[in-house]
Enzyme design. Structure first.
Site, PDB file in Angstrom:
ATOM      1  CG  HIS A 250     -11.775  -8.310   5.055  1.00 54.58           C
ATOM      2  ND1 HIS A 250     -11.241  -9.176   5.971  1.00 54.58           N
ATOM      3  CD2 HIS A 250     -11.051  -8.467   3.921  1.00 54.58           C
ATOM      4  CE1 HIS A 250     -10.241  -9.839   5.431  1.00 54.58           C
ATOM      5  NE2 HIS A 250     -10.094  -9.427   4.182  1.00 54.58           N
TER       6      HIS A 250
ATOM      7  CD  GLU B  58      -1.713  -2.444   1.258  1.00 50.56           C
ATOM      8  OE1 GLU B  58      -0.647  -2.683   1.851  1.00 50.56           O
ATOM      9  OE2 GLU B  58      -2.469  -3.338   0.821  1.00 50.56           O
TER      10      GLU B  58
END
Lengths: 337, 411
Positions: free
Chosen positions: A129, A60
């Site tokens: 998530h 990321e």
């Protein structure tokens, strides 16, 4: 108007932007050939080629750092973080770099960068998530933070973000990707094609950043919310019969305070609703701003209904997720004050 | 715990020399100048793995330029390089004094490392983009960036190009191919790869350079940059400046068990070389080789510049607290200015008198710029950036909440 899911609307926004401006490049984990784990970029690589839509290594910080470099070059990168829960390795590149580049270089370099990330719960995604990290971003000077609640806005806000000269974080409520969700998890799923907000304008349009939308006009209480919680708010108000004015903030920073203040001054009551944890959450900022601007118009305390201050649980998801029942209880409490 | 096996212990590396110790560089293997081959730019990286464990050097102990990496620069170009290095060193000395006098809050000097950025800049084209750390101001000086603009930034006065917003020496100049210095460590390394990818996506011919220190190679940004640069064959030159010290932490803490920082590039299939960072000719030659690779579409090169931070980390640092005062003098690669000066004398194009004249000329120029800059203002005295400007430039268009806060502040 065309019926679209939020996924299709987001994909369409990419398509429109890439066709209009060759500086727009799209990348992230699984974003290229496959089109993203939620399929928001499906077909773009086939249409625009591998150098404009491509897969990246699982890094990321690398994805965002590359985006900062590309934006400073003059491209318009639109990048996907696969889940908002995965953004933390990139925080330095977002907070210290993308957000401050214009300021620290006095405009010599700028960072027109869009960072999209699926956010929020309601999909049994567990702690990695399901998070709603908006407050981390609204705390940062130099970022704009957006959370759409329907396909029409998702497309228009994304197109506005791509044109924006500064970095924009777009948190996409993944529970809304395929249909609105009012928190009644035991009821059948309603697809967007059966919902009026599944109607999406074709082609190019924008929804301006920094402008809220009033989803329901009402006289007794103002509900401030965004993302998935819009539908929980609507369901709760309908079920308990309180005449609520429901405001979809759409952009969290910069905040459309004028719309909020006008409403709260009218209703005299305010309920703040979000999925994210309560302490130091974005609701605390909303509460402070409403109190500062509307103190003499308030007829009761301001109440927050939020996720609990725990990590996001798995099996206990529906005890964690702010339910219509909790919102109804809060509305009753407000009306009794 | 088992009684049958010896207890484990944690290995915490220590440098060979701390305050009071005799400097000892006997373990530091220095190849002879001219000993390292010069491969073709399209060489298979597997064939030059040994270059990550050697050091490319051009100037020998006698001041002669020898071997396959020599012969690229004319006498005039070398004299210009000497001028740049002397300018940087003199500039640093003046600004360190200015910091001690309270004219600014902070300064970072380059003492002993002048060749790295000054020589590298001359191997690039004007519109290439550098992503520097805080110790590559030679990229600006060798790119003819105005000294007074640097000083105005250091003094945060009303003519500071960065409007007083940024810490001293964190320059930015797009026009001069110098990306805004962050002050965070390592972030720019990954960004340089992104910029290079953008150039390739756009069908451009410009290349990027990334810069990082030995200590900051431990940051994840370093690893990410190498992955992305390798995967996309990005047109970038990735530079590690190994000046032996990360504030008080010797380079062995970041390097770990591997022999060199350059060897980190092997896992990525990136051609990785080491160069004598105190040898102007060697740095320039390696920079040209690597930038030719990038510009030809051959992808990234990793360069470890082996040098020594002869001064403190910054104006806030006292290196005598953690390393021997004699270590700098014992550093086996010498001083970059002295070495280039000696070479020019050996070539017969330079003399001690000419060097003294150059130093005086450079000093006069810097003093003149300094007087002009100080006449405008220094930190907290004279013409300052407007407090109103503090609120500008957070976004292109000021959002309502900032307008309100600016008004609340009285501006």
């Amino acid at each position: 108007m065309t019926q679209m899911t939020m996924i299709e609307a987001i994909r369409d926004a990419h398509d429109v932007a890439m066709a209009r401006d060759e500086r727009v490049v799209v990348f992230g984990e699984d974003v290229g050939y496959f089109g993203g784990v939620f399929r928001c970029t499906a077909g773009l690589q086939a249409k625009y080629g591998r150098t404009r839509c491509f897969d990246t290594p699982i890094s990321e910080l690398g994805i965002v750092g590359a985006g900062v470099g590309m934006a400073s070059y003059g491209l318009r990168p639109v990048i996907e973080i696969q889940f908002a829960d995965y953004v933390y390795p990139a925080i330095d590149q977002i907070v210290s770099e993308a957000a401050r580049l214009r300021y620290r270089s006095a405009g010599d370099f700028t960072c027109p960068l869009v960072i999209r990330m699926p956010t929020g719960g309601g999909i049994f995604g567990g702690q990695t998530h399901s998070q709603s990290p908006e407050a981390y971003f609204t705390h940062v000077a130099g970022l704009k933070t957006v959370m759409p609640s329907n396909p029409q806005d998702a497309k228009g806000l994304l197109l506005a973000a791509i044109e924006d000269p500064d970095p924009v974080i777009i948190l996409e409520p993944k529970r809304l990707y395929n249909g609105p969700f009012d928190g009644h998890h035991d009821k059948p799923i309603v697809p967007w094609k059966k919902h009026p907000q599944g109607d999406v304008d074709p082609g190019y349009y924008t929804v301006p950043l920094g402008k809220a939308a009033i989803r329901r006009t009402g006289s007794e209480v103002t509900i401030l919310s965004y993302g998935t919680m819009m539908y929980v708010a609507e369901a709760a108000a309908a079920e308990c019969g309180v005449d609520a004015e429901i405001i979809d903030l759409r952009t969290l920073l910069p905040l459309d305070l004028d719309t909020i203040v006008e409403s709260v001054k009218k209703t005299g009551r305010c309920l703040i609703l979000h999925e994210a944890t309560k302490t130091s959450g974005y609701g605390a900022e909303l509460m402070a701003q409403v109190q500062e601007a509307c103190f003499y118009h308030l007829e009761s305390q301001i109440i927050r209904v939020t996720g609990w201050d725990t990590p996001y649980p798995h099996a206990q998801e529906w005890d964690y997720f702010p339910s219509p029942a909790r919102v109804i209880a809060a509305l009753h409490q407000l009306m009794e004050d | 715990m088992s009684d049958d096996v010896a207890p484990l212990y944690l290995n915490v590396p220590e440098p060979g020399c701390r305050p009071g110790d005799e400097p000892d560089f006997s373990d530091f293997v220095i190849p002879k100048a001219g000993a390292v081959d010069r491969p073709a730019v399209d060489v298979n990286p597997d064939e030059i793995r040994d270059m990550a464990f050697s050091i490319i050097r051009v100037l020998n102990a006698e001041g002669e330029a020898v071997g396959p990496w020599s012969g690229e620069l004319s006498a005039d170009e070398l004299i210009e390089g000497l001028r740049h290095m002397v300018t940087l060193r003199t500039f640093d000395a003046r600004m360190m004094i200015a910091q001690r006098q309270g004219k600014t809050s902070f300064y970072i000097q380059h003492l002993g490392e002048e060749a790295v950025s000054c020589a590298f800049r001359k191997a690039l084209l004007d519109d290439d983009m550098n992503f520097p750390t805080y110790r590559q101001a030679g990229l600006l000086i060798a790119g003819d960036y105005p000294l007074i603009d640097m000083m105005n930034q250091i003094y945060s006065n009303s003519q500071d190009p960065l409007h007083g917003r940024q810490l001293p020496i964190m320059y930015s100049s797009k026009e001069h191919g110098f990306f805004s210095i962050s002050g965070n460590l390592g972030t720019q390394f990954m960004q340089s790869v992104g910029w290079a990818m953008a150039s390739a996506i756009s069908g451009d011919t410009r290349i990027a350079t990334g810069w990082i220190g030995d200590g900051s190679t431990a940051e994840s940004d370093f690893h990410a940059a190498l992955v992305f640069a390798s995967t996309y064959t990005a047109p970038v030159v990735l530079n590690i400046v190994n000046n032996q010290w990360a504030i008080s932490t010797f380079q062995g803490i970041a390097r770990g068990g591997v022999g060199t920082f350059a060897a980190r590039g092997h896992g990525f299939g990136i051609p990785s070389v080491r160069v004598d960072g105190n040898d102007y000719l060697a740095v320039h030659s390696v920079a040209r080789w690597a930038s030719e690779r990038a510009r030809s579409g051959l992808g990234p090169t990793l360069i470890e510049h082996v040098t020594y931070r002869a001064g403190g980390h910054s104006s806030s640092d006292d290196p005598s607290a953690y390393r021997s005062k004699e270590e700098g003098a014992a550093w086996p690669l010498g001083d970059p200015i002295e070495r280039l000066k000696q070479h020019l004398i050996v070539l017969g194009v330079w003399s001690d008198q000419q060097h003294a004249d150059l130093e005086q000329e450079v000093l006069d120029k810097i003093v003149k710029a300094q007087k002009e800059s100080e006449a405008i203002g220094t930190l907290g005295a004279g013409a300052m950036p407007s407090p109103r400007d503090m609120f500008e430039g957070v976004y292109e268009e000021m959002p309502p909440h900032l307008v309100k806060q600016r008004q609340e502040a009285g501006y």
